[in-house]
Design an enzyme around this catalytic site. Structure first.
Site, PDB file in Angstrom:
ATOM      1  N   ASP A   1     -12.674 -29.440  -4.434  1.00 30.23           N
ATOM      2  CA  ASP A   1     -11.643 -29.301  -3.410  1.00 30.23           C
ATOM      3  C   ASP A   1     -10.326 -29.934  -3.859  1.00 30.23           C
ATOM      4  OD1 ASP A   1     -10.302 -28.977  -1.026  1.00 30.23           O
ATOM      5  OD2 ASP A   1     -11.225 -30.710  -0.066  1.00 30.23           O
TER       6      ASP A   1
ATOM      7  N   ASP B   1      -4.876 -24.824  -2.316  1.00 32.63           N
ATOM      8  CA  ASP B   1      -6.102 -25.565  -2.020  1.00 32.63           C
ATOM      9  C   ASP B   1      -7.360 -24.776  -2.372  1.00 32.63           C
ATOM     10  OD1 ASP B   1      -8.121 -27.103  -1.001  1.00 32.63           O
ATOM     11  OD2 ASP B   1      -7.638 -26.730   1.097  1.00 32.63           O
TER      12      ASP B   1
END
Ligand code: NAG
Ligand code: NAG
Ligand code: NAG
Length: 485
Positions: free
Chosen positions: A95, A312
């Site tokens: 992430d 992201d």
């Protein structure tokens, strides 16, 4: 996996949760202090010790990826890490929208027990590892993470962590320190295990999509954000790596490439990262669909005040301000006024289409500062739901910035099948269309030698898709008429 939950882990808000220490007494983790080699457990001491050993390696690392970012698949990418001595394997989501590494710990509350991703879940137990150590609230790691001393800190209170992600899910626990084993790149398509002492979160309480009801459960999350608490920052602070990493997320075969180190091939054009942001923010100038530049208010992506657009890898789809979403959809569907649009799972706009989408629909081009563009092809933003049902991956923003503006968040939907390079040494990010099943070349910063790093797919061979997709076909309903009117 519930299709609604593919909005995974959007933005991380590290709520500095003093309550963990001061109020919620059942969350106070007090253990006997154990002294290890570093003695005072002082972070700067540990760093200077490591810096003395610097010449030993300032190398490239190869993280093996698994998963698939498609919303009809796992909707995420993960990697396998070795933690502890003896080392055990943990599967954690990759992430770039959050900072720290955490894994589910022994005795945790509401931790998932099984996963439909086809991996074996493992709880980390500090007592099972000879090299584990506690991190206390008065130690430098803790005080610098919280930007000062923690109220009520006693010398035997462990340093707490608490994170709430953009989808509302949360994890709480305390920091521990242990050896992480990585694959150091030391030849073409060749690695050797190498370990380093790293501070990470030991998960004690999980909720939302991180809890026990989650189907695509993993052992934790590894954040690749810019904060000093990230694994990358810790490795860089101890002189082990340069602060540069890249990913190539393969939504065709699954897995892909993830490397820490300077990429020398392919060459990647970059755009500056907006400084001092909690995320990887870039300056989006405009969006072009089918040769037409969308007409948008100049401040819609408001980068002047340092907000910008967030990149992201932990987000499955791509979220756009409503006005942008509406214009893109209108343009994308302009040549297909006869299409009947359905709403699937109350979230996806879908339609039946038998042709090749790449010849029937336009490329969506995002233009960033310094003339870097991101081309999103129809096969990326129109994913196959089932057979000839195609769904639009673009979503309207679900999150707002502090001043109430819709966030622009670009996730796996647009990042897949591209090599994305995060160069924190130069505060820049870039990408190029790439075959994520192939390989890249990275440079070992200590020797200058260039090595090939290849693709991996550590996903289990077992499939987790078919049943679910068939089940949901009943939810197809004709709600929307046409957005093209
Ligand atoms: C970590 O590295 C040290 C020194 O190279 C080695 O002795 C130890 O066995 C390694 N630990 C693991 C778990 O690989
Ligand atoms: C992060 O680390 C760098 C270098 O180690 C240091 O200069 C900086 O002050 C740290 N930032 C914070 C917010 O602690
Ligand atoms: C991508 O690379 C793999 C491995 O080199 C190769 O087998 C495959 O054909 C390539 N795909 C494309 C579309 O070029």
């Amino acid at each position: 996996m519930d299709l609604r939950s593919v909005v995974i882990l959007v933005v991380v808000v590290v709520e500095i949760c003093w309550t963990i220490i001061s109020v919620n007494s059942n969350l106070v983790f007090e253990v006997e202090r154990r002294d290890f080699g570093w003695n005072s457990n002082n972070l700067s001491e540990m760093i200077s010790h490591d810096v003395r050993r610097r010449g030993r390696f300032l190398s490239a690392l190869d993280l093996n990826l698994g998963g698939n970012g498609l919303p009809t698949n796992t909707g995420l990418y993960f990697t396998k890490l070795g933690i502890g001595s003896p080392s055990k394997d943990y599967y954690v989501q990759v992430d770039t929208g959050s900072d720290i590494l955490w894994v589910n710990c022994a005795n945790c509350i509401n931790c998932p027990k099984r996963s439909s991703i086809g991996i074996e879940l493992t709880l980390y137990d500090p007592r099972d590892s000879k090299t584990s150590d506690s991190v206390y609230c008065d130690q430098e790691f803790c005080t610098s993470t919280y930007d000062g001393p923690i109220p009520g800190c006693k010398s035997d209170t462990q340093c707490p962590y608490s994170i709430t992600y953009g989808d509302g899910s949360a994890t709480k626990g305390y920091y521990v320190k242990d050896n992480l084993t990585f694959n150091r790149v030391d030849g073409n398509l060749h690695t050797t295990p190498q370990n380093s002492s790293i501070v990470f979160g030991c998960g004690a309480v999980q909720s939302g999509t991180l809890g026990s009801s989650s189907e695509q459960a993993l052992d934790g999350i590894i954040g690749f954000g810019q904060a000093n608490s990230s694994v990358l920052s810790q490795l860089a602070a101890s002189g082990k790596v340069k602060k540069i990493f890249s990913h190539c997320l393969d939504n065709i075969r699954g897995g892909g490439i993830f490397a820490i180190g300077e990429v020398v091939e392919p060459k990647v054009k970059t755009t500056p990262l907006v400084p001092k942001m909690a995320h990887y923010n870039v300056v989006l100038k405009d969006i072009e669909v089918d040769g037409y530049v969308l007409q948008l208010p100049t401040d819609i992506f408001d980068s002047g005040n340092g907000k910008g657009t967030i990149i992201d890898s932990g987000t499955t789809l791509a979220y756009l301000p409503s006005m942008v979403y509406d214009q893109i959809l209108t343009k994308v569907l302009a040549q297909h006024s006869g299409l009947k649009l359905y709403l699937v799972e109350q979230q996806f706009t879908c339609f039946q289409y038998t042709g090749n989408v790449d010849s029937g629909f336009p490329v969506v081009k995002f233009h960033f500062e310094d003339s870097l563009s991101l081309n999103v092809y129809p096969h990326d933003y129109l994913f196959t739901y089932k057979d000839d049902i195609r769904c639009v991956g673009w979503q309207k923003s679900v999150a707002q910035t502090k001043d109430g503006k819709d966030m622009t968040l670009l996730g796996d939907l647009v990042l897949s099948n591209k090599l994305v390079v995060y160069d924190l040494e130069n505060m820049a990010i870039g990408w190029t269309d790439y075959n994520c099943s192939s390989s890249i070349k990275v440079k070992d910063a200590s020797t200058g030698v260039i090595h090939t790093v290849g693709a991996h797919d550590i996903s289990s061979a077992s499939t987790f898709l078919i049943g679910r997709i068939l089940t949901f076909i009943f939810l197809l309903t004709t709600i929307l008429n046409s957005l093209t009117n």
